[in-house]
Design a protein around this motif. Structure first.
Motif, PDB file in Angstrom:
ATOM      1  N   THR A   1      22.804 -39.236  91.681  1.00 37.44           N
ATOM      2  CA  THR A   1      22.461 -37.908  91.185  1.00 37.44           C
ATOM      3  C   THR A   1      23.645 -36.978  91.448  1.00 37.44           C
ATOM      4  O   THR A   1      24.522 -37.273  92.269  1.00 37.44           O
ATOM      5  CB  THR A   1      21.213 -37.370  91.881  1.00 37.44           C
ATOM      6  OG1 THR A   1      21.486 -37.244  93.284  1.00 37.44           O
ATOM      7  CG2 THR A   1      20.028 -38.309  91.679  1.00 37.44           C
ATOM      8  N   LEU A   2      23.680 -35.860  90.728  1.00 36.60           N
ATOM      9  CA  LEU A   2      24.761 -34.908  90.932  1.00 36.60           C
ATOM     10  C   LEU A   2      24.749 -34.383  92.368  1.00 36.60           C
ATOM     11  O   LEU A   2      25.801 -34.160  92.967  1.00 36.60           O
ATOM     12  CB  LEU A   2      24.637 -33.750  89.925  1.00 36.60           C
ATOM     13  CG  LEU A   2      25.717 -32.675  90.026  1.00 36.60           C
ATOM     14  CD1 LEU A   2      27.103 -33.275  89.806  1.00 36.60           C
ATOM     15  CD2 LEU A   2      25.453 -31.557  89.022  1.00 36.60           C
TER      16      LEU A   2
ATOM     17  N   ALA B   1      12.153 -31.370  92.566  1.00 35.81           N
ATOM     18  CA  ALA B   1      13.575 -31.676  92.658  1.00 35.81           C
ATOM     19  C   ALA B   1      14.407 -30.493  92.185  1.00 35.81           C
ATOM     20  O   ALA B   1      14.020 -29.741  91.286  1.00 35.81           O
ATOM     21  CB  ALA B   1      13.899 -32.920  91.832  1.00 35.81           C
ATOM     22  N   SER B   2      15.591 -30.331  92.785  1.00 40.65           N
ATOM     23  CA  SER B   2      16.517 -29.279  92.390  1.00 40.65           C
ATOM     24  C   SER B   2      17.220 -29.669  91.097  1.00 40.65           C
ATOM     25  O   SER B   2      17.198 -30.839  90.689  1.00 40.65           O
ATOM     26  CB  SER B   2      17.536 -29.058  93.503  1.00 40.65           C
ATOM     27  OG  SER B   2      18.315 -30.230  93.687  1.00 40.65           O
ATOM     28  N   PRO B   3      17.872 -28.713  90.411  1.00 39.12           N
ATOM     29  CA  PRO B   3      18.574 -29.050  89.155  1.00 39.12           C
ATOM     30  C   PRO B   3      19.620 -30.133  89.350  1.00 39.12           C
ATOM     31  O   PRO B   3      19.797 -30.975  88.462  1.00 39.12           O
ATOM     32  CB  PRO B   3      19.192 -27.710  88.740  1.00 39.12           C
ATOM     33  CG  PRO B   3      18.308 -26.680  89.357  1.00 39.12           C
ATOM     34  CD  PRO B   3      17.848 -27.255  90.651  1.00 39.12           C
ATOM     35  N   ASP B   4      20.329 -30.129  90.477  1.00 41.74           N
ATOM     36  CA  ASP B   4      21.338 -31.169  90.698  1.00 41.74           C
ATOM     37  C   ASP B   4      20.706 -32.534  90.902  1.00 41.74           C
ATOM     38  O   ASP B   4      21.305 -33.567  90.570  1.00 41.74           O
ATOM     39  CB  ASP B   4      22.182 -30.818  91.918  1.00 41.74           C
ATOM     40  CG  ASP B   4      23.156 -29.690  91.625  1.00 41.74           C
ATOM     41  OD1 ASP B   4      23.320 -29.366  90.433  1.00 41.74           O
ATOM     42  OD2 ASP B   4      23.725 -29.128  92.580  1.00 41.74           O
ATOM     43  N   GLU B   5      19.484 -32.584  91.453  1.00 39.25           N
ATOM     44  CA  GLU B   5      18.802 -33.870  91.648  1.00 39.25           C
ATOM     45  C   GLU B   5      18.221 -34.406  90.354  1.00 39.25           C
ATOM     46  O   GLU B   5      17.920 -35.605  90.263  1.00 39.25           O
ATOM     47  CB  GLU B   5      17.694 -33.701  92.692  1.00 39.25           C
ATOM     48  CG  GLU B   5      18.222 -33.426  94.093  1.00 39.25           C
ATOM     49  CD  GLU B   5      17.115 -33.149  95.090  1.00 39.25           C
ATOM     50  OE1 GLU B   5      17.372 -33.250  96.302  1.00 39.25           O
ATOM     51  OE2 GLU B   5      15.986 -32.818  94.659  1.00 39.25           O
ATOM     52  N   LEU B   6      18.046 -33.535  89.352  1.00 43.38           N
ATOM     53  CA  LEU B   6      17.523 -33.988  88.058  1.00 43.38           C
ATOM     54  C   LEU B   6      18.604 -34.599  87.178  1.00 43.38           C
ATOM     55  O   LEU B   6      18.290 -35.262  86.182  1.00 43.38           O
ATOM     56  CB  LEU B   6      16.869 -32.814  87.319  1.00 43.38           C
ATOM     57  CG  LEU B   6      15.637 -32.199  87.991  1.00 43.38           C
ATOM     58  CD1 LEU B   6      15.142 -31.009  87.200  1.00 43.38           C
ATOM     59  CD2 LEU B   6      14.528 -33.231  88.136  1.00 43.38           C
TER      60      LEU B   6
END
Length: 729
Positions: free
Chosen positions: A598-599, A650-655
C-alpha cells in the motif's frame, strides 16, 4: 544388609534376644553390665564375586509351587542395561493349574496351526517369561551374607533385579485378532484389490540436521528406547540349585584368605568405619546448589565475607549501579569497604560497575563456542567495555572486525552489558549514573587512569586505526542518550551540500559540454522529475507525522521549515538524475522483495530507508507523494483497485494498493491472475483461488506452487485471504 569394607576379621558382639539391642558402634554409650556379650562373630569381606553378584527377586508364587521345582528353559541378559529375561516352565500337572484357561491362551496366541514360530508348541500355556527391572539405582550398601562355622562372610552386590511376568504373548494375540478382523472385512472384488495396489507415494528429502536438533533427538525417549533395543541379547545357561557347577560357584561367597596381611587396609577407626558404613547420599549432595553458579539465597550469601559477596553478585548480575549493590548487601554495610572491594572485581563504565573479564573467564579456561583461551576472551571483552566508556552505542560488526573473534563470543560480550536496538546497534543497558560520579570523583579519576592503561594495551594488540582511539565528547557526562536533533541533522546536510556544490557544478558543466558535443539538446528535460506545488484537493502531501521521531524532525529527508523551497524549486544541477536513479533503485528493490504494497506501507519503508542514509544524501532533496507514485508506475508496477468494504476505516494511503506486475520469473502469470481476482474481491477463500489459477493457467498446480504465489502477495486472516496491507482488524 549394608555392604561396607570391614576389618578382616572384625569381631562384633551379639546381644540376647530377650533384651533390647544396644549400640555396638559406641561402647561408651552402652551399659556393659546390663548388656553382656554372649557371642563374638568374625566378619569377613569376600571379593571373589565382586561386580559379578546379582540378587534376583522373584514374584510370589503359590505355596504348592517352589522355585526349586521350576525348570528354567532359557535365560539371556543385556549386560550394559543389566536387563535379564528368564523363561520358566509351568507345572501343568499341578492341581492349581487351570488347563482350560491354558488351552484358551495358547489358541488366542498361536491360532489353530502350529509351526516353528508358535509360542506354545504343545497347544497349552506351559511356560512363562519374566523380565527384570532395577530395584535400586544405588546398591553399594547391600551385600549377600553367608554364615558358616561362626563366621559371617559378606559379598557386595553388583545389582538387584526384580523379575516380573512379561505379557508380550497378549500383544501377539491382539495382533492375530486384528489380522483376522481385517481379513473378514476386506472385499472379495478384484476392483478393490486393484485399487489397493495403486498407491500414491510422496518422496520427501530430509533437511540437514542442526547441532541443537541432534542433541534433542539424542536425549529423546524414542532414541533411548531404540538404543536399548539395539543391544544384543547374550544367551546364558541356567544351572539348577543342586548342580555341581552351582555348588562350585557358591564357594566364592566365602572369603578366600583370612590373614590380616591381605586386608590390612580394611582396619579402620570407629569413626572411619561409621562413615564407610553409612556414607552421605550422593543424590543429596548433587541436589545442593553450588555457589555462585547455582541459586544462592540472600541468607546464605550474607554469611560469606564481604569480598566474596560482592564477587558473587557481580559475577551473576554483571552490570550494577552502586546504589543497587549497597541495597543487596544489607543495611549497616560500610560503603568505603564496599568501594574498596568492588574495584577488585569490577570496572567503572558510565558511572556503573561492570564485572571484570578475568572474573568471568578465569585462567586456563576457554570459550564454549570457539575454544579460544581465556586470555584472548578477556582482551576482546575489555575492548567492548572500553568502547562503552567512549559512547553509549557499539556496533557488533566493528567489534568482530577488530577482535577477530567468532560472532557467538562477541554476542556474549555485548549481552553482558548492553541491549540490541534494531537498525542502531547495541546500547549500554543502564543509564549514566551521574549521582555516583558526583559523589566519588576520586574513584572516577582512578578508574579513568586504569582505562587509559587498558587503552594503551589494546592499541598495541589490535593496532587501532585513528578513529578508534579518538574518544567522543560527552556533554558533561549527561544521563540522557546522545541523540542528534532534526535541526542539527539538516544543518549538517546543508553544510555538506555547500561544501560539495562546487564539485557538483563542475560535473554538471562537464555533462553539459558532452551533450553539446554530441549534438544533443543542452537543456535537460526534467519534466518527469521537476516537482511543482500541487493543490491539496488534487493530491495529498506525503504524511510523515508517524515517523517524525524516527527522522529527528525531518519530513522526507528535509526539515519542515526548509522543505517548501526544495520542493518547488529546481534541484542543483546534476542532482536531478541522481535523485531519479536513487528513487527508482529503492522502489525496484522494495517491490521485488514485497510484490504488493500500500502507499502507506511504501512511505513507511521509504522513511526507514532515509533514516539509514548518511547526511547530505541526494534523496534528502525532498520527494512528494506524486513523484513516489509516478516512480512506482514507471518501474512496471500497477495499481490494484481493491473493492474495500464501504464501512472501512482505512486511510486514503492505505486504500492505494500497488503490485509488481512482472518480476521476470515463472510465477508472473499466476500472480497476475491472483491480482485480477483481488481487483474484484476484497477477500477470497483458498479453494476459489486455486480453482481460478488452474482454469486460467491451464494446469493443475500443486500445493507448494499455490503457497508460493499466496506468500508473495497475500496474507491469511480468519480463514480468508487478503492482499498484503488490506486486512482491516
Amino acid at each position: 544388609m549394608p555392604a561396607a569394607p570391614l576389618p578382616a576379621p572384625a569381631r562384633r558382639k551379639v546381644v540376647p534376644r530377650n533384651k533390647p539391642r544396644k549400640s555396638f558402634l559406641y561402647p561408651s554409650m552402652a551399659n556393659e553390665e546390663d548388656d553382656p556379650i554372649i557371642q563374638e562373630i568374625d566378619v569377613f569381606l569376600a571379593r571373589s564375586l565382586l561386580e559379578k553378584l546379582y540378587l534376583f527377586q522373584y514374584p510370589i508364587r503359590p505355596a504348592s509351587m517352589t522355585y526349586d521345582d521350576v525348570t528354567h528353559l532359557s535365560a539371556k541378559i543385556k549386560p550394559k542395561q543389566q536387563k535379564v529375561e528368564l523363561e520358566m516352565a509351568i507345572d501343568t500337572l499341578n492341581p492349581n493349574y487351570c488347563r482350560s484357561k491354558g488351552e484358551q491362551i495358547a489358541l488366542n496366541v498361536d491360532g489353530t496351526c502350529t509351526d516353528e514360530t508358535s509360542t506354545y508348541s504343545s497347544k497349552l500355556m506351559d511356560k512363562q517369561t519374566f523380565c527384570s527391572s532395577q530395584a535400586a539405582s544405588n546398591v553399594s550398601r547391600y551385600a549377600a551374607a553367608v554364615y558358616k562355622k561362626g563366621e559371617l562372610h559378606l559379598t557386595p552386590l553388583h545389582g538387584i533385579l526384580q523379575l516380573r511376568p512379561s505379557f508380550t504373548y497378549l500383544d501377539k494375540a491382539d495382533a492375530k485378532h486384528r489380522e483376522r478382523e481385517a481379513a473378514n472385512e476386506g472385499g472379495d472384488s478384484s476392483q478393490d484389490e486393484a485399487d489397493d495396489d495403486v498407491k500414491q507415494i510422496t518422496v520427501r528429502f530430509s533437511r540437514p540436521e542442526t547441532e541443537q536438533a541432534r542433541q534433542r533427538r539424542v536425549q529423546s525417549y524414542e532414541f533411548l528406547q531404540k538404543r536399548q533395543a539395539e543391544e544384543h541379547w547374550v544367551h546364558l545357561h541356567y544351572y539348577g540349585l543342586k548342580d555341581s557347577r552351582s555348588e562350585h560357584e557358591r564357594q566364592y561367597l566365602f572369603s578366600q584368605g583370612h590373614g590380616l596381611a591381605e586386608n590390612t587396609e580394611l582396619i579402620k577407626s570407629p569413626s572411619e568405619y561409621l562413615m564407610m558404613l553409612m556414607p552421605p547420599s550422593v543424590e543429596e549432595e548433587n541436589d545442593k546448589p553450588m555457589a555462585p553458579s547455582n541459586v544462592l539465597s540472600m541468607a546464605q550469601l550474607r554469611t560469606l565475607p564481604l569480598a566474596d559477596q560482592i564477587k558473587i553478585l557481580m559475577k551473576n548480575v554483571k552490570v550494577m549501579p552502586f546504589a543497587n549493590l549497597m541495597s543487596l548487601l544489607g543495611s549497616g554495610t560500610d560503603s568505603t569497604a564496599v568501594l574498596r572491594c568492588i574495584q577488585q572485581v569490577a570496572m567503572l563504565v558510565q558511572g556503573n560497575w561492570v564485572v571484570k573479564s578475568d572474573v568471568l573467564y578465569p585462567k586456563d579456561t576457554s570459550s564454549p563456542h570457539s575454544g579460544v583461551p581465556a586470555e584472548v576472551l578477556c582482551r576482546g571483552r575489555d575492548f567492548v567495555m572500553w568502547k562503552f566508556t567512549q559512547d553509549r552505542w557499539v556496533v557488533r560488526k566493528e567489534v568482530a572486525a577488530v577482535t577477530k573473534l567468532c560472532p557467538e563470543d562477541v554476542k556474549d560480550f555485548l549481552e553482558h552489558m548492553s541491549v540490541a536496538r534494531i537498525n542502531k546497534g547495541w546500547e549500554f543497558m543502564l543509564p549514566y549514573d551521574e549521582d555516583f560520579v558526583k559523589k566519588h570523583p576520586d574513584i572516577v579519576q582512578r578508574q579513568h587512569m586504569l582505562w587509559m592503561g587498558i587503552q594503551a594495551k589494546l592499541e598495541k594488540v589490535y593496532n587501532f586505526v585513528k578513529e578508534h582511539l579518538t574518544p567522543k565528547k560527552q556533554e558533561a557526562q549527561s544521563a540522557h542518550a546522545l541523540l542528534v536533533s532534526g535541526e542539527q541533522r539538516v544543518n549538517m546536510a546543508k553544510a555538506k551540500v555547500k561544501q560539495n556544490y562546487g564539485q557538483l557544478e563542475k560535473e554538471f558543466q562537464k555533462q553539459k559540454a558532452e551533450m553539446k558535443s554530441n549534438d544533443t539538446s543542452a537543456k535537460i528535460d526534467v519534466s518527469n522529475i521537476h516537482i511543482k506545488e500541487e493543490p491539496v484537493s488534487d493530491e495529498e502531501p506525503m504524511d510523515t507525522s508517524a515517523y517524525e521521531g524516527m527522522n529527528n524532525g525531518i519530513v522526507n529527508g528535509l526539515h519542515a521549515e526548509d522543505s517548501t523551497d526544495s520542493l518547488n524549486g529546481h534541484l542543483p544541477g546534476g542532482c536531478i538524475d541522481r535523485v531519479a536513479q536513487e528513487l527508482k533503485a529503492f522502489v525496484s528493490s522494495t517491490f521485488r522483495k514485497q510484490f504488493v504494497l500500500t502507499l502507506s506501507e511504501l512511505k513507511r519503508l521509504f522513511n526507514l530507508h532515509l533514516a539509514s542514509l548518511p547526511p547530505g544524501h541526494t534523496l534528502f532533496s525532498g520527494i512528494s507523494d506524486k513523484m513516489l507514485q509516478d516512480m512506482v508506475l514507471d518501474t512496471g508496477c500497477k495499481q490494484i483497485l481493491v473493492p474495500f468494504p464501504p464501512q472501512t476505516a482505512a486511510s486514503p494511503d492505505e486504500l492505494k494498493v500497488y503490485a509488481l506486475w512482472e518480476a521476470g520469473d515463472t510465477y508472473d502469470q499466476h500472480r497476475q491472475v491472483l491480482l485480477e481476482i483481488f481487483s474484484k474481491n476484497y477477500r477470497v477463500r483458498r479453494n476459489v483461488i486455486q480453482n481460478q489459477l488452474s482454469q486460467e493457467c491451464g494446469e493443475d498446480l500443486n500445493k507448494q506452487e499455490v503457497d508460493r504465489v499466496l506468500k508473495d502477495c497475500c496474507v491469511s486472516y480468519g480463514g480468508m485471504w487478503y492482499l498484503k496491507g488490506t486486512v482491516q482488524s
